[in-house]
Design a protein around this motif. Structure first.
Motif, PDB file in Angstrom:
ATOM      1  N   TRP A 167      46.227  22.567  37.784  1.00  0.00           N
ATOM      2  CA  TRP A 167      45.255  23.477  37.271  1.00  0.00           C
ATOM      3  C   TRP A 167      45.590  24.549  38.794  1.00  0.00           C
ATOM      4  O   TRP A 167      46.248  23.312  40.025  1.00  0.00           O
ATOM      5  CB  TRP A 167      43.918  23.492  37.716  1.00  0.00           C
ATOM      6  CG  TRP A 167      42.881  23.958  37.024  1.00  0.00           C
ATOM      7  CD1 TRP A 167      43.375  25.232  36.512  1.00  0.00           C
ATOM      8  CD2 TRP A 167      41.402  23.341  37.840  1.00  0.00           C
ATOM      9  NE1 TRP A 167      41.697  25.924  36.667  1.00  0.00           N
ATOM     10  CE2 TRP A 167      40.602  25.071  36.950  1.00  0.00           C
ATOM     11  CE3 TRP A 167      41.306  22.634  38.280  1.00  0.00           C
ATOM     12  CZ2 TRP A 167      39.669  25.408  37.282  1.00  0.00           C
ATOM     13  CZ3 TRP A 167      39.521  22.877  38.157  1.00  0.00           C
ATOM     14  CH2 TRP A 167      39.179  24.325  37.725  1.00  0.00           C
ATOM     15  N   TRP A 200      38.578  33.803  41.513  1.00  0.00           N
ATOM     16  CA  TRP A 200      39.844  33.969  41.561  1.00  0.00           C
ATOM     17  C   TRP A 200      40.296  33.209  40.350  1.00  0.00           C
ATOM     18  O   TRP A 200      39.351  32.733  39.931  1.00  0.00           O
ATOM     19  CB  TRP A 200      39.715  33.030  43.225  1.00  0.00           C
ATOM     20  CG  TRP A 200      39.780  31.291  43.014  1.00  0.00           C
ATOM     21  CD1 TRP A 200      38.789  30.611  42.633  1.00  0.00           C
ATOM     22  CD2 TRP A 200      41.074  30.437  43.588  1.00  0.00           C
ATOM     23  NE1 TRP A 200      38.991  29.167  43.535  1.00  0.00           N
ATOM     24  CE2 TRP A 200      41.092  29.187  43.020  1.00  0.00           C
ATOM     25  CE3 TRP A 200      42.590  30.917  43.262  1.00  0.00           C
ATOM     26  CZ2 TRP A 200      41.753  28.136  43.513  1.00  0.00           C
ATOM     27  CZ3 TRP A 200      43.379  29.515  43.284  1.00  0.00           C
ATOM     28  CH2 TRP A 200      42.888  28.227  43.631  1.00  0.00           C
ATOM     29  N   GLN A 201      41.452  33.075  40.112  1.00  0.00           N
ATOM     30  CA  GLN A 201      41.987  32.548  38.590  1.00  0.00           C
ATOM     31  C   GLN A 201      43.912  32.534  39.281  1.00  0.00           C
ATOM     32  O   GLN A 201      44.200  32.905  40.273  1.00  0.00           O
ATOM     33  CB  GLN A 201      42.562  34.813  38.432  1.00  0.00           C
ATOM     34  CG  GLN A 201      40.818  34.951  37.858  1.00  0.00           C
ATOM     35  CD  GLN A 201      41.593  36.151  37.543  1.00  0.00           C
ATOM     36  OE1 GLN A 201      42.294  37.219  37.432  1.00  0.00           O
ATOM     37  NE2 GLN A 201      40.558  36.516  35.877  1.00  0.00           N
ATOM     38  N   THR A 202      43.903  31.885  37.989  1.00  0.00           N
ATOM     39  CA  THR A 202      45.745  31.796  38.628  1.00  0.00           C
ATOM     40  C   THR A 202      46.120  32.747  38.548  1.00  0.00           C
ATOM     41  O   THR A 202      46.984  32.555  40.069  1.00  0.00           O
ATOM     42  CB  THR A 202      46.111  31.005  37.138  1.00  0.00           C
ATOM     43  OG1 THR A 202      45.407  29.718  36.980  1.00  0.00           O
ATOM     44  CG2 THR A 202      47.240  30.796  36.982  1.00  0.00           C
ATOM     45  N   LYS A 257      36.700  24.214  31.317  1.00  0.00           N
ATOM     46  CA  LYS A 257      35.726  24.948  30.728  1.00  0.00           C
ATOM     47  C   LYS A 257      35.628  25.350  29.664  1.00  0.00           C
ATOM     48  O   LYS A 257      36.100  24.213  28.192  1.00  0.00           O
ATOM     49  CB  LYS A 257      37.019  26.716  30.683  1.00  0.00           C
ATOM     50  CG  LYS A 257      37.301  26.607  32.534  1.00  0.00           C
ATOM     51  CD  LYS A 257      37.748  28.555  32.004  1.00  0.00           C
ATOM     52  CE  LYS A 257      38.858  29.062  33.617  1.00  0.00           C
ATOM     53  NZ  LYS A 257      38.849  27.232  34.552  1.00  0.00           N
ATOM     54  N   ASP A 281      37.169  39.855  33.229  1.00  0.00           N
ATOM     55  CA  ASP A 281      35.791  39.718  33.929  1.00  0.00           C
ATOM     56  C   ASP A 281      34.970  40.128  33.379  1.00  0.00           C
ATOM     57  O   ASP A 281      35.441  41.041  34.539  1.00  0.00           O
ATOM     58  CB  ASP A 281      36.065  38.470  34.771  1.00  0.00           C
ATOM     59  CG  ASP A 281      35.625  37.311  34.668  1.00  0.00           C
ATOM     60  OD1 ASP A 281      37.200  36.234  34.100  1.00  0.00           O
ATOM     61  OD2 ASP A 281      35.645  35.925  35.816  1.00  0.00           O
ATOM     62  N   LEU A 315      29.175  37.556  38.708  1.00  0.00           N
ATOM     63  CA  LEU A 315      30.203  37.550  37.169  1.00  0.00           C
ATOM     64  C   LEU A 315      29.863  36.891  35.828  1.00  0.00           C
ATOM     65  O   LEU A 315      28.777  35.911  36.207  1.00  0.00           O
ATOM     66  CB  LEU A 315      31.152  36.205  38.587  1.00  0.00           C
ATOM     67  CG  LEU A 315      32.248  36.660  38.815  1.00  0.00           C
ATOM     68  CD1 LEU A 315      32.798  36.965  38.674  1.00  0.00           C
ATOM     69  CD2 LEU A 315      31.876  36.550  40.195  1.00  0.00           C
ATOM     70  N   GLY A 319      35.895  28.078  39.033  1.00  0.00           N
ATOM     71  CA  GLY A 319      36.168  27.557  38.027  1.00  0.00           C
ATOM     72  C   GLY A 319      35.254  28.641  36.740  1.00  0.00           C
ATOM     73  O   GLY A 319      35.729  28.604  35.957  1.00  0.00           O
ATOM     74  N   GLU A 320      33.937  28.708  37.083  1.00  0.00           N
ATOM     75  CA  GLU A 320      33.532  29.478  36.291  1.00  0.00           C
ATOM     76  C   GLU A 320      32.083  30.065  36.608  1.00  0.00           C
ATOM     77  O   GLU A 320      32.220  29.393  37.696  1.00  0.00           O
ATOM     78  CB  GLU A 320      32.990  28.520  34.813  1.00  0.00           C
ATOM     79  CG  GLU A 320      32.578  27.170  35.635  1.00  0.00           C
ATOM     80  CD  GLU A 320      31.564  26.339  34.068  1.00  0.00           C
ATOM     81  OE1 GLU A 320      31.178  26.839  33.682  1.00  0.00           O
ATOM     82  OE2 GLU A 320      31.630  25.338  34.138  1.00  0.00           O
ATOM     83  N   PRO A 321      30.819  30.345  35.789  1.00  0.00           N
ATOM     84  CA  PRO A 321      29.462  30.551  37.094  1.00  0.00           C
ATOM     85  C   PRO A 321      28.660  29.483  36.779  1.00  0.00           C
ATOM     86  O   PRO A 321      28.903  28.809  36.000  1.00  0.00           O
ATOM     87  CB  PRO A 321      29.408  32.103  35.771  1.00  0.00           C
ATOM     88  CG  PRO A 321      30.353  32.447  35.107  1.00  0.00           C
ATOM     89  CD  PRO A 321      31.160  31.316  35.234  1.00  0.00           C
ATOM     90  N   ASP A 361      30.558  29.980  46.544  1.00  0.00           N
ATOM     91  CA  ASP A 361      31.055  29.576  44.578  1.00  0.00           C
ATOM     92  C   ASP A 361      32.478  30.726  45.240  1.00  0.00           C
ATOM     93  O   ASP A 361      32.075  31.898  45.402  1.00  0.00           O
ATOM     94  CB  ASP A 361      29.583  30.583  44.159  1.00  0.00           C
ATOM     95  CG  ASP A 361      30.128  30.988  42.782  1.00  0.00           C
ATOM     96  OD1 ASP A 361      30.785  30.137  42.491  1.00  0.00           O
ATOM     97  OD2 ASP A 361      28.903  31.282  42.460  1.00  0.00           O
ATOM     98  N   THR A 362      32.799  30.030  44.008  1.00  0.00           N
ATOM     99  CA  THR A 362      34.774  30.160  45.207  1.00  0.00           C
ATOM    100  C   THR A 362      35.157  31.666  43.747  1.00  0.00           C
ATOM    101  O   THR A 362      35.874  30.767  42.713  1.00  0.00           O
ATOM    102  CB  THR A 362      35.532  30.239  45.327  1.00  0.00           C
ATOM    103  OG1 THR A 362      35.945  29.158  44.682  1.00  0.00           O
ATOM    104  CG2 THR A 362      34.710  29.398  46.795  1.00  0.00           C
ATOM    105  N   ARG A 420      34.525  35.833  30.850  1.00  0.00           N
ATOM    106  CA  ARG A 420      35.142  36.198  30.536  1.00  0.00           C
ATOM    107  C   ARG A 420      34.883  37.952  29.454  1.00  0.00           C
ATOM    108  O   ARG A 420      33.517  37.802  28.666  1.00  0.00           O
ATOM    109  CB  ARG A 420      36.114  35.777  29.979  1.00  0.00           C
ATOM    110  CG  ARG A 420      36.889  34.724  30.585  1.00  0.00           C
ATOM    111  CD  ARG A 420      37.501  34.488  31.230  1.00  0.00           C
ATOM    112  NE  ARG A 420      38.640  35.537  30.480  1.00  0.00           N
ATOM    113  CZ  ARG A 420      39.769  36.466  31.367  1.00  0.00           C
ATOM    114  NH1 ARG A 420      39.936  36.232  33.466  1.00  0.00           N
ATOM    115  NH2 ARG A 420      41.030  36.372  30.515  1.00  0.00           N
TER     116      ARG A 420
END
Ligand code: 6R9
Length: 655
Positions: free
Chosen positions: A315, A420-422, A617, A508, A520, A393-395, A417-418, A523
């Motif tokens: 990941w 970001w995305q791939t 997820k 998002d 956030l 990874g998610e809210p 609480d970070t 999606r």
């Protein structure tokens, strides 16, 4: 409810959260990064990132910080040359840190290894010599499907050292998924293992990779690590044991410098349609931002901290916050092979206690699982070494955030609480632990040097209190450089939504609260539309989880003849809570009280499990199939494929 001009009304709910936690004076005084960084980053973004790039060792300095002339194809640190692996390993040994532990590796069955930076240099050099012996040339692609064992990290760094482009495929992915990724990248080598430990038992791995490589003509060799010792099929001439090829190699290897824009890796991520996208990352800009954000967001002090990121290397979080960010910073870190409840539900806390972990970075889904298992489990361990907690990874819903802070962080540690995305390669939006007054559930503010905005359909920034789409309106060093082999798809997916404005569309939903902090909302495709009202699945989930009987909830919008979409909630109750005739009514009413009657779920279904991907997820697509009484779609990316059966059978017996 807030009414925005020209838009569908959106609901307020998370912003009713009013708790705020300031860092202690002591933490702030010693923090790596202070408030001034925000101004530096905003005044001159390129100068700011050039300063951060000085964290790395460059063989040739860059001539230009950013070339954005061919947008959206960025070049950072143009003309600069460096070796990514030498930055993660050699330079720490050269600085005299060879005896420092880089990796406290903990195997699932109880075996362990302490790997120093000198060990790491030796292993990576041997692996690089082995890959060179196989005739691989800079730019060639190497697929890696391995469990969380040290050889996975050696392999990634050996590729980086030789300028080979790795494509790590999660250890639990099917042979079909592996095959399509190998084909798309035309990988010449696959590195895998005989088997892997899963939930306390060895499971085969090479059987799976053999199924894939039977149909992948680009693969010339398969390099196999022995992990579980089971029988494996063998193709003479193609298959090689790691211990035969790597162990006999020379222990030194001279690293060569590569261009800052030399491809470092491809990582596949699923899109809303079509085949997975091969997200391409390059060297200098990626490593600069991975390194800086790891230093700033986790306040990493390499001399004293013990860091642990619980992600898998399959990941992006494993790439940026186990391998490249932490090792470039000379970290001492824990790498754990197994599942959190093997052999017991206190395993993580036991590891934290034993290794005196001070920074712990995990995902909300796991935090909610820990909640479900009960606070008495972590209470049985000494967690006093912890000083920073992270989430990704998610809210993260406020209830889980508070539980995390109180039960793991002793009501003392900052939580970052970070977001970001791939595609972004590294953290973009997050509190800074020595600066930010944190709010449960909000990722809050773009990091220094990063610009993000919440905009409406037209791309106009919304006012405080308003909601819309999250965009990144300025290029950043670790941004994806494209989708492997498909420039058109790259433009279409990320840059066409606000083409005239040149914004990157993250996909998002987000909103600003009254202070201008970013929340956030999941999606955009998870945003439901009920009777013309936009309601995010996260908002309803958060409301459900705030009820004392609920451990975890997943919400989907199911098509509804009257309202467009109806809200369907799948709920796992806490261990002690017993469902009865009034449970469903109580929960529906609770959501109505928390958010408003419009958000009252049409159905609440009590279940025992939720379908999740390996990165944690929730696969709402599958829940939507259940909610809309359809045949269940493709389940190949599920972490546990039996879950859908459990849900269907559980529904039949639920009250
Ligand atoms: C790092 C990672 C990216 C998507 C992203 C968003 C969600 C990640 C989040 C978050 C709210 C956070 N996401 N972190 N949402 N708050 N702190 O997860 O990458 O697997 O590519 O997923 O995950 O929806 O768009 P990736």
């Amino acid at each position: 409810m807030t009414e925005q001009s020209g838009q569908t009304p959106t609901l307020d709910n998370l912003s009713t959260e009013s708790r705020v936690f300031a860092p202690t004076d002591e933490f702030s005084a010693a923090a790596n990064v202070g408030a001034a960084a925000y101004e530096q980053g905003a005044d001159d973004r390129e100068a700011f990132w050039a300063e951060q790039a000085e964290r790395l060792s460059w063989d040739t300095r860059w001539e230009r910080v950013l070339d954005w002339d061919d947008a959206p194809f960025a070049k950072w640190f143009v003309g600069g040359k460096l070796n990514v692996a030498a930055n993660c390993v050699d330079r720490h040994v050269e600085a005299g840190l060879g005896d420092q532990v880089a990796i406290h590796w903990v195997g699932e069955p109880g075996d362990s290894r302490a790997i120093t930076y000198a060990d790491l240099l030796r292993e990576v050099s041997k692996t690089a010599n082995a890959l060179a012996e196989l005739g691989l040339e800079p730019g060639d692609r190497v697929a890696i499907q391995l469990p969380m064992i040290p050889e996975a990290i050696y392999s990634m760094l050996a590729c980086a050292r030789l300028g080979l482009v790795h494509s790590v495929v999660f250890g639990g992915f099917s042979s079909t998924a592996l095959r399509s990724r190998i084909d798309d990248a035309q990988a010449k080598l696959l590195i895998t293992s005989d088997g892997q430990y899963r939930r306390g038992a060895p499971a085969p791995m090479k059987d799976n990779t053999d199924e894939a490589t039977a149909h992948t003509p680009s693969i010339e060799h398969v390099l196999v690590v022995r992990r579980t010792g089971g029988d494996v099929g063998w193709t003479e001439g193609r298959d090689l044991w790691w211990h035969d090829l790597v162990d006999r190699q020379p222990e030194t290897h001279a690293a060569q410098a590569f261009d800052a824009e030399h491809p470092l890796f491809i990582l596949y991520t699923s899109g809303t349609t079509g085949n997975p996208k091969g997200i391409l990352h390059t060297s200098g800009g990626y490593l600069t931002q991975a390194s800086y954000t790891h230093h700033a967001v986790f306040d990493l002090k390499p001399e004293t901290d013990v860091y642990w990121c619980t992600a898998d290397i399959g990941w992006i979080t494993g790439h940026s916050y186990i391998v490249y960010g932490p090792l470039s910073n000379g970290v001492t870190q824990v790498v754990y092979e197994g599942t959190p409840n093997t052999p017991h539900e206190g395993r993580h806390w036991e590891i934290i206690q034993e290794h005196k972990v001070s920074i712990y970075y995990t995902a909300p889904t796991l935090i909610r699982t820990f909640m479900k298992w009960g606070a008495d489990i972590p209470a049985g361990y000494d967690l006093s070494s912890l000083r920073v907690l992270g989430s990704v990874g998610e809210p993260i819903n406020p209830e889980a955030w508070i539980w995390y802070r109180e039960n793991i962080g002793a009501n003392r540690t900052p939580i970052v609480d970070t977001w970001w995305q791939t595609e972004t390669g590294a953290i973009m939006i997050s509190p800074l632990p020595g600066v930010t007054h944190t709010k449960p559930g909000s990722a809050q503010r773009p990091l220094p040097g990063i610009s993000a905005k919440v905009v409406d359909d037209q791309g106009v920034e919304v006012a405080k209190g308003g909601g819309g789409y999250l965009v990144l309106d300025q290029p950043w060093p670790s941004m994806l450089r494209g989708i492997w082999g498909d420039n058109e798809r790259y433009r279409d997916t990320y840059w066409s939504r606000f083409a005239d404005l040149g914004f990157y569309f993250a996909g998002d939903g987000a909103k600003y609260d009254a202070d201008g902090d970013i929340w956030l909302l999941g999606r955009v495709d998870d945003v439901m539309n009920v009777s013309g009202h936009r309601i995010s699945t996260t908002e309803v989930e958060s409301a459900l989880v705030s009820h004392p009987t609920v451990a975890e909830a997943a919400v989907v919008g199911a098509s509804d003849p009257t309202t467009g979409q109806g809200i369907v909630a799948f709920v796992i109750l806490r261990g002690s809570a017993k469902p009865d005739d009034s449970t469903v009514k109580t929960l529906r009413d609770h959501v109505a009280t928390e958010i408003g009657p419009i958000a009252k779920p049409r159905q609440v279904l009590i279940v025992n499990e939720l379908p999740k991907t390996r990165s944690g997820k929730i696969m709402r697509r599958l829940l939507r199939d259940v909610a809309e009484n359809r045949a269940i779609g493709d389940t190949t990316t599920l972490a546990d494929s039996a879950v859908m059966d459990l849900i269907s059978s559980g529904l039949k017996s639920a009250p």
